[in-house]
Design an enzyme around this catalytic site. Structure first.
Site, PDB file in Angstrom:
ATOM      1  N   LYS A  17      -9.821  14.199   5.976  1.00 17.38           N
ATOM      2  CA  LYS A  17     -11.315  13.790   6.227  1.00 17.38           C
ATOM      3  C   LYS A  17     -11.707  14.113   7.606  1.00 17.38           C
ATOM      4  CE  LYS A  17     -10.760   9.683   4.551  1.00 17.38           C
ATOM      5  NZ  LYS A  17      -9.567   9.184   3.844  1.00 17.38           N
ATOM      6  N   ARG A  90     -14.815   2.267   0.540  1.00 12.58           N
ATOM      7  CA  ARG A  90     -13.369   2.305  -0.249  1.00 12.58           C
ATOM      8  C   ARG A  90     -13.291   1.407  -1.463  1.00 12.58           C
ATOM      9  NH1 ARG A  90     -11.312   4.397   4.707  1.00 12.58           N
ATOM     10  NH2 ARG A  90      -8.960   4.771   4.770  1.00 12.58           N
ATOM     11  N   ARG A 124       2.206  12.706  11.854  1.00  9.92           N
ATOM     12  CA  ARG A 124       0.891  12.722  12.667  1.00  9.92           C
ATOM     13  C   ARG A 124       1.047  11.743  13.679  1.00  9.92           C
ATOM     14  NH1 ARG A 124      -4.701  10.798  10.052  1.00  9.92           N
ATOM     15  NH2 ARG A 124      -3.674   8.882   9.652  1.00  9.92           N
ATOM     16  N   ARG A 157       0.389   6.075  14.973  1.00 11.98           N
ATOM     17  CA  ARG A 157      -0.278   5.065  14.665  1.00 11.98           C
ATOM     18  C   ARG A 157       0.530   3.923  13.983  1.00 11.98           C
ATOM     19  NH1 ARG A 157      -5.738   7.271  11.818  1.00 11.98           N
ATOM     20  NH2 ARG A 157      -5.099   5.686  10.439  1.00 11.98           N
ATOM     21  N   ARG A 168      -0.808   1.839   2.101  1.00 12.50           N
ATOM     22  CA  ARG A 168      -2.173   2.643   2.076  1.00 12.50           C
ATOM     23  C   ARG A 168      -2.683   3.498   0.853  1.00 12.50           C
ATOM     24  NH1 ARG A 168      -1.934   5.568   7.556  1.00 12.50           N
ATOM     25  NH2 ARG A 168      -4.146   6.425   6.882  1.00 12.50           N
TER      26      ARG A 168
HETATM   27  P1  ATP Z   1      -7.482   9.346   7.508  1.00 10.91           P
HETATM   28  O1  ATP Z   1      -8.450   9.269   8.391  1.00 10.91           O
HETATM   29  O2  ATP Z   1      -6.247  10.267   8.002  1.00 10.91           O
HETATM   30  O3  ATP Z   1      -7.747  10.119   6.233  1.00 10.91           O
HETATM   31  P2  ATP Z   1      -7.168   6.974   6.585  1.00 10.91           P
HETATM   32  O4  ATP Z   1      -8.712   7.495   5.926  1.00 10.91           O
HETATM   33  O5  ATP Z   1      -6.261   6.097   5.825  1.00 10.91           O
HETATM   34  O6  ATP Z   1      -6.637   8.079   7.065  1.00 10.91           O
HETATM   35  P3  ATP Z   1      -9.075   5.582   8.515  1.00 10.91           P
HETATM   36  O7  ATP Z   1     -10.175   5.918   7.546  1.00 10.91           O
HETATM   37  O8  ATP Z   1      -8.670   5.720   9.924  1.00 10.91           O
HETATM   38  O9  ATP Z   1      -7.531   6.023   7.917  1.00 10.91           O
HETATM   39  O10 ATP Z   1      -8.653   3.851   8.063  1.00 10.91           O
HETATM   40  C1  ATP Z   1      -7.600   3.145   8.997  1.00 10.91           C
HETATM   41  C2  ATP Z   1      -7.500   1.830   7.967  1.00 10.91           C
HETATM   42  O11 ATP Z   1      -8.941   1.225   8.500  1.00 10.91           O
HETATM   43  C3  ATP Z   1      -7.454   1.906   6.662  1.00 10.91           C
HETATM   44  O12 ATP Z   1      -6.030   1.914   6.169  1.00 10.91           O
HETATM   45  C4  ATP Z   1      -8.163   0.246   6.166  1.00 10.91           C
HETATM   46  O13 ATP Z   1      -7.065  -0.804   6.730  1.00 10.91           O
HETATM   47  C5  ATP Z   1      -9.090   0.217   7.355  1.00 10.91           C
HETATM   48  N1  ATP Z   1     -10.405   0.689   6.782  1.00 10.91           N
HETATM   49  C6  ATP Z   1     -11.073   1.764   7.119  1.00 10.91           C
HETATM   50  N2  ATP Z   1     -12.159   2.058   6.451  1.00 10.91           N
HETATM   51  C7  ATP Z   1     -12.212   0.921   5.522  1.00 10.91           C
HETATM   52  C8  ATP Z   1     -13.117   0.324   4.572  1.00 10.91           C
HETATM   53  N3  ATP Z   1     -14.198   1.112   4.220  1.00 10.91           N
HETATM   54  N4  ATP Z   1     -12.947  -0.533   3.803  1.00 10.91           N
HETATM   55  C9  ATP Z   1     -11.760  -1.452   4.141  1.00 10.91           C
HETATM   56  N5  ATP Z   1     -10.800  -0.997   4.965  1.00 10.91           N
HETATM   57  C10 ATP Z   1     -10.897   0.159   5.957  1.00 10.91           C
HETATM   58 MG    MG Z   2     -10.187   8.361   8.900  1.00 11.40          MG
END
Ligand code: ATP
Ligand code: MG
Length: 221
Positions: A17, A90, A124, A157, A168
Protein backbone atom coordinates in the site's frame (compact mmCIF):
# COMPACT_ATOMS: atom_id res chain seq x y z
CA UNK A 1 -9.46 19.72 -16.69
CA UNK A 2 -8.47 18.20 -13.39
CA UNK A 3 -10.93 17.22 -10.71
CA UNK A 4 -10.55 16.39 -7.08
CA UNK A 5 -10.75 12.82 -5.88
CA UNK A 6 -11.04 11.23 -2.48
CA UNK A 7 -9.83 7.65 -2.55
CA UNK A 8 -8.98 4.85 -0.16
CA UNK A 9 -6.34 2.24 -0.70
CA UNK A 10 -6.75 -1.06 1.13
CA UNK A 11 -4.91 -4.36 1.29
CA UNK A 12 -3.41 -6.71 3.84
CA UNK A 13 -0.36 -5.56 5.83
CA UNK A 14 2.66 -5.62 3.53
CA UNK A 15 0.59 -5.70 0.35
CA UNK A 16 2.52 -2.70 -0.93
CA UNK A 17 0.00 0.00 0.00
CA UNK A 18 2.79 2.41 0.91
CA UNK A 19 4.70 1.91 -2.34
CA UNK A 20 1.56 2.02 -4.46
CA UNK A 21 0.34 5.11 -2.63
CA UNK A 22 3.56 6.99 -3.39
CA UNK A 23 3.12 6.29 -7.08
CA UNK A 24 -0.52 7.27 -7.07
CA UNK A 25 -0.06 10.55 -5.23
CA UNK A 26 2.83 11.51 -7.49
CA UNK A 27 1.01 10.67 -10.73
CA UNK A 28 -2.36 12.15 -9.74
CA UNK A 29 -1.14 14.93 -7.44
CA UNK A 30 -3.11 13.78 -4.41
CA UNK A 31 -2.37 14.38 -0.74
CA UNK A 32 -1.28 11.16 0.95
CA UNK A 33 -2.55 10.39 4.42
CA UNK A 34 -1.17 7.15 5.89
CA UNK A 35 -2.49 6.11 9.30
CA UNK A 36 0.63 4.01 9.97
CA UNK A 37 2.96 6.94 9.15
CA UNK A 38 0.86 9.29 11.28
CA UNK A 39 1.03 6.90 14.22
CA UNK A 40 4.78 6.38 13.82
CA UNK A 41 5.30 10.14 13.84
CA UNK A 42 3.21 10.43 17.04
CA UNK A 43 5.33 7.67 18.59
CA UNK A 44 8.55 9.39 17.60
CA UNK A 45 7.36 12.66 19.16
CA UNK A 46 6.13 10.76 22.23
CA UNK A 47 2.72 12.40 22.22
CA UNK A 48 -0.07 10.94 24.38
CA UNK A 49 -1.56 9.27 21.29
CA UNK A 50 1.88 7.93 20.35
CA UNK A 51 2.55 6.41 23.76
CA UNK A 52 -0.86 4.74 23.77
CA UNK A 53 -0.65 3.54 20.16
CA UNK A 54 2.77 1.97 20.61
CA UNK A 55 1.40 -0.55 23.11
CA UNK A 56 -1.02 -1.85 20.50
CA UNK A 57 1.24 -1.65 17.47
CA UNK A 58 4.08 -3.57 19.09
CA UNK A 59 1.71 -6.44 19.78
CA UNK A 60 0.37 -6.41 16.23
CA UNK A 61 -3.07 -5.27 17.47
CA UNK A 62 -5.14 -2.43 16.11
CA UNK A 63 -5.18 0.93 17.88
CA UNK A 64 -8.67 1.59 19.38
CA UNK A 65 -11.27 2.98 16.99
CA UNK A 66 -12.02 6.18 18.93
CA UNK A 67 -8.33 7.18 18.90
CA UNK A 68 -8.00 6.47 15.18
CA UNK A 69 -11.20 8.23 14.18
CA UNK A 70 -10.24 11.38 16.07
CA UNK A 71 -6.72 11.41 14.65
CA UNK A 72 -7.73 10.83 11.03
CA UNK A 73 -10.78 13.09 11.06
CA UNK A 74 -8.64 15.92 12.37
CA UNK A 75 -6.03 15.41 9.62
CA UNK A 76 -8.58 15.01 6.82
CA UNK A 77 -10.38 18.17 7.85
CA UNK A 78 -7.14 20.05 7.32
CA UNK A 79 -6.71 18.81 3.73
CA UNK A 80 -8.27 20.01 0.46
CA UNK A 81 -10.73 17.35 -0.82
CA UNK A 82 -8.10 15.69 -2.97
CA UNK A 83 -6.50 12.81 -1.12
CA UNK A 84 -5.54 9.20 -0.90
CA UNK A 85 -6.13 7.62 2.47
CA UNK A 86 -3.96 4.62 3.31
CA UNK A 87 -4.43 2.32 6.32
CA UNK A 88 -7.75 3.77 7.50
CA UNK A 89 -10.48 2.54 7.92
CA UNK A 90 -9.42 -0.85 9.25
CA UNK A 91 -12.66 -1.78 11.03
CA UNK A 92 -16.31 -1.46 10.06
CA UNK A 93 -16.81 1.00 12.89
CA UNK A 94 -14.05 3.24 11.47
CA UNK A 95 -15.62 2.95 8.01
CA UNK A 96 -18.99 4.00 9.44
CA UNK A 97 -17.48 7.05 11.09
CA UNK A 98 -15.65 8.00 7.93
CA UNK A 99 -18.81 7.78 5.85
CA UNK A 100 -20.49 10.25 8.22
CA UNK A 101 -17.75 12.82 7.65
CA UNK A 102 -16.55 12.38 4.09
CA UNK A 103 -17.68 11.45 0.60
CA UNK A 104 -15.62 8.81 -1.19
CA UNK A 105 -15.00 8.49 -4.91
CA UNK A 106 -13.18 5.16 -4.96
CA UNK A 107 -11.88 2.31 -2.81
CA UNK A 108 -8.98 0.33 -4.27
CA UNK A 109 -8.07 -3.05 -2.82
CA UNK A 110 -4.67 -4.65 -3.42
CA UNK A 111 -5.39 -8.37 -3.37
CA UNK A 112 -1.98 -9.97 -2.79
CA UNK A 113 -1.61 -13.65 -1.75
CA UNK A 114 -0.84 -14.25 1.94
CA UNK A 115 2.37 -16.26 1.47
CA UNK A 116 3.88 -13.42 -0.56
CA UNK A 117 2.97 -10.98 2.18
CA UNK A 118 4.46 -12.89 5.09
CA UNK A 119 7.80 -13.16 3.37
CA UNK A 120 7.78 -9.53 2.39
CA UNK A 121 7.17 -8.24 5.90
CA UNK A 122 9.93 -10.37 7.36
CA UNK A 123 12.37 -9.15 4.70
CA UNK A 124 11.48 -5.48 5.10
CA UNK A 125 14.16 -3.36 6.78
CA UNK A 126 13.99 0.40 7.23
CA UNK A 127 16.24 3.36 7.92
CA UNK A 128 14.71 4.80 11.12
CA UNK A 129 15.84 8.39 10.46
CA UNK A 130 14.13 8.75 7.08
CA UNK A 131 11.70 5.78 6.95
CA UNK A 132 13.36 4.66 3.69
CA UNK A 133 12.23 1.10 3.09
CA UNK A 134 14.38 -1.74 1.73
CA UNK A 135 13.58 -5.35 0.99
CA UNK A 136 16.35 -7.89 1.43
CA UNK A 137 15.09 -9.74 -1.62
CA UNK A 138 14.07 -7.35 -4.36
CA UNK A 139 15.20 -3.92 -3.16
CA UNK A 140 18.34 -4.57 -1.08
CA UNK A 141 20.57 -1.76 0.22
CA UNK A 142 23.90 -1.36 -1.60
CA UNK A 143 25.78 -2.36 1.56
CA UNK A 144 23.99 -5.08 3.60
CA UNK A 145 21.93 -3.63 6.48
CA UNK A 146 23.14 -0.03 5.82
CA UNK A 147 21.16 2.93 4.49
CA UNK A 148 22.19 3.92 0.93
CA UNK A 149 22.12 7.65 1.67
CA UNK A 150 23.54 8.00 5.20
CA UNK A 151 25.35 4.66 5.66
CA UNK A 152 23.56 4.30 9.01
CA UNK A 153 22.25 0.95 10.31
CA UNK A 154 18.94 -0.39 9.06
CA UNK A 155 16.49 -1.86 11.56
CA UNK A 156 13.47 -4.10 11.37
CA UNK A 157 10.21 -2.49 12.47
CA UNK A 158 9.21 -4.16 15.77
CA UNK A 159 5.90 -5.05 14.22
CA UNK A 160 7.61 -6.79 11.26
CA UNK A 161 9.03 -9.50 13.52
CA UNK A 162 7.51 -12.94 12.74
CA UNK A 163 5.22 -13.39 15.79
CA UNK A 164 3.84 -9.88 15.40
CA UNK A 165 3.32 -10.35 11.68
CA UNK A 166 1.06 -13.31 12.46
CA UNK A 167 -1.01 -11.21 14.88
CA UNK A 168 -1.36 -8.43 12.29
CA UNK A 169 -2.55 -10.87 9.65
CA UNK A 170 -5.13 -12.26 12.09
CA UNK A 171 -6.39 -8.77 12.91
CA UNK A 172 -6.67 -8.15 9.18
CA UNK A 173 -8.71 -11.33 8.58
CA UNK A 174 -11.05 -10.70 11.47
CA UNK A 175 -11.54 -6.95 11.50
CA UNK A 176 -10.46 -5.45 8.18
CA UNK A 177 -11.83 -7.97 5.67
CA UNK A 178 -15.40 -7.01 6.66
CA UNK A 179 -14.54 -3.42 5.64
CA UNK A 180 -14.06 -4.70 2.08
CA UNK A 181 -17.57 -6.16 2.24
CA UNK A 182 -18.86 -2.83 3.52
CA UNK A 183 -17.54 -1.01 0.43
CA UNK A 184 -18.37 -3.87 -1.95
CA UNK A 185 -22.01 -3.66 -0.89
CA UNK A 186 -21.96 0.06 -1.63
CA UNK A 187 -20.65 -0.71 -5.13
CA UNK A 188 -17.55 1.40 -4.74
CA UNK A 189 -14.84 -1.26 -4.37
CA UNK A 190 -12.36 -2.09 -7.13
CA UNK A 191 -9.99 -5.02 -6.69
CA UNK A 192 -6.49 -5.38 -8.12
CA UNK A 193 -4.90 -8.83 -8.07
CA UNK A 194 -1.19 -9.52 -8.25
CA UNK A 195 1.99 -10.08 -6.34
CA UNK A 196 4.05 -6.96 -7.07
CA UNK A 197 3.52 -3.25 -7.28
CA UNK A 198 5.04 -3.09 -10.78
CA UNK A 199 2.58 -5.66 -12.02
CA UNK A 200 -0.49 -4.02 -10.44
CA UNK A 201 0.42 -0.38 -11.09
CA UNK A 202 -0.65 -0.15 -14.78
CA UNK A 203 -4.16 -1.31 -13.84
CA UNK A 204 -4.38 1.16 -10.98
CA UNK A 205 -3.13 3.91 -13.27
CA UNK A 206 -5.77 3.09 -15.95
CA UNK A 207 -8.51 2.90 -13.35
CA UNK A 208 -7.74 6.27 -11.78
CA UNK A 209 -7.19 7.98 -15.13
CA UNK A 210 -10.59 6.72 -16.17
CA UNK A 211 -12.19 7.81 -12.91
CA UNK A 212 -10.79 11.31 -13.40
CA UNK A 213 -12.46 11.49 -16.79
CA UNK A 214 -15.80 10.03 -15.71
CA UNK A 215 -16.33 11.38 -12.22
CA UNK A 216 -20.01 10.59 -11.93
CA UNK A 217 -19.68 6.82 -12.40
CA UNK A 218 -19.02 6.19 -8.72
CA UNK A 219 -19.16 8.14 -5.46
CA UNK A 220 -20.93 7.46 -2.23
CA UNK A 221 -22.05 9.80 0.48
P1 ATP B 1 1.99 -1.74 5.20
O1 ATP B 1 2.04 -0.26 5.39
O2 ATP B 1 3.26 -2.36 4.80
O3 ATP B 1 0.85 -2.16 4.33
P2 ATP B 1 0.55 -2.11 7.57
O4 ATP B 1 -0.54 -1.55 6.74
O5 ATP B 1 0.23 -3.29 8.40
O6 ATP B 1 1.76 -2.39 6.64
P3 ATP B 1 0.72 0.40 8.85
O7 ATP B 1 -0.40 0.88 8.03
O8 ATP B 1 2.00 1.11 8.75
O9 ATP B 1 1.11 -1.11 8.59
O10 ATP B 1 0.20 0.33 10.37
C1 ATP B 1 1.03 -0.10 11.41
C2 ATP B 1 0.21 -0.40 12.64
O11 ATP B 1 -0.48 0.80 13.07
C3 ATP B 1 -0.91 -1.43 12.45
O12 ATP B 1 -0.44 -2.76 12.58
C4 ATP B 1 -1.87 -1.03 13.58
O13 ATP B 1 -1.44 -1.50 14.83
C5 ATP B 1 -1.77 0.49 13.59
N1 ATP B 1 -2.80 1.11 12.73
C6 ATP B 1 -2.61 1.75 11.55
N2 ATP B 1 -3.78 2.18 11.04
C7 ATP B 1 -4.74 1.80 11.92
C8 ATP B 1 -6.17 1.91 11.96
N3 ATP B 1 -6.84 2.51 10.98
N4 ATP B 1 -6.81 1.38 13.02
C9 ATP B 1 -6.15 0.77 14.01
N5 ATP B 1 -4.83 0.61 14.04
C10 ATP B 1 -4.12 1.12 13.01
MG1 MG C 1 1.27 1.46 5.81
Amino acid sequence: MSRLIRALIMGPPGSGKGTMSSRIVKEFKLNHLSSGDLLRSQIQRQTAVGVLAKQYIDKGSLVPDDVMVKLITHELNGLPPNWLLDGFPRTVSQADSLSKNQTLDAVLNLDVPFDVIVQRLEWRWIHPGSDRVYNLDWNPPKVPFKDDVTGEDLIQRDDDKPETVRARLEAYEQLTKPVLEFYRSKGILTEFHGTETNQIWPHVNDFLSDLLQHPSKQSIE
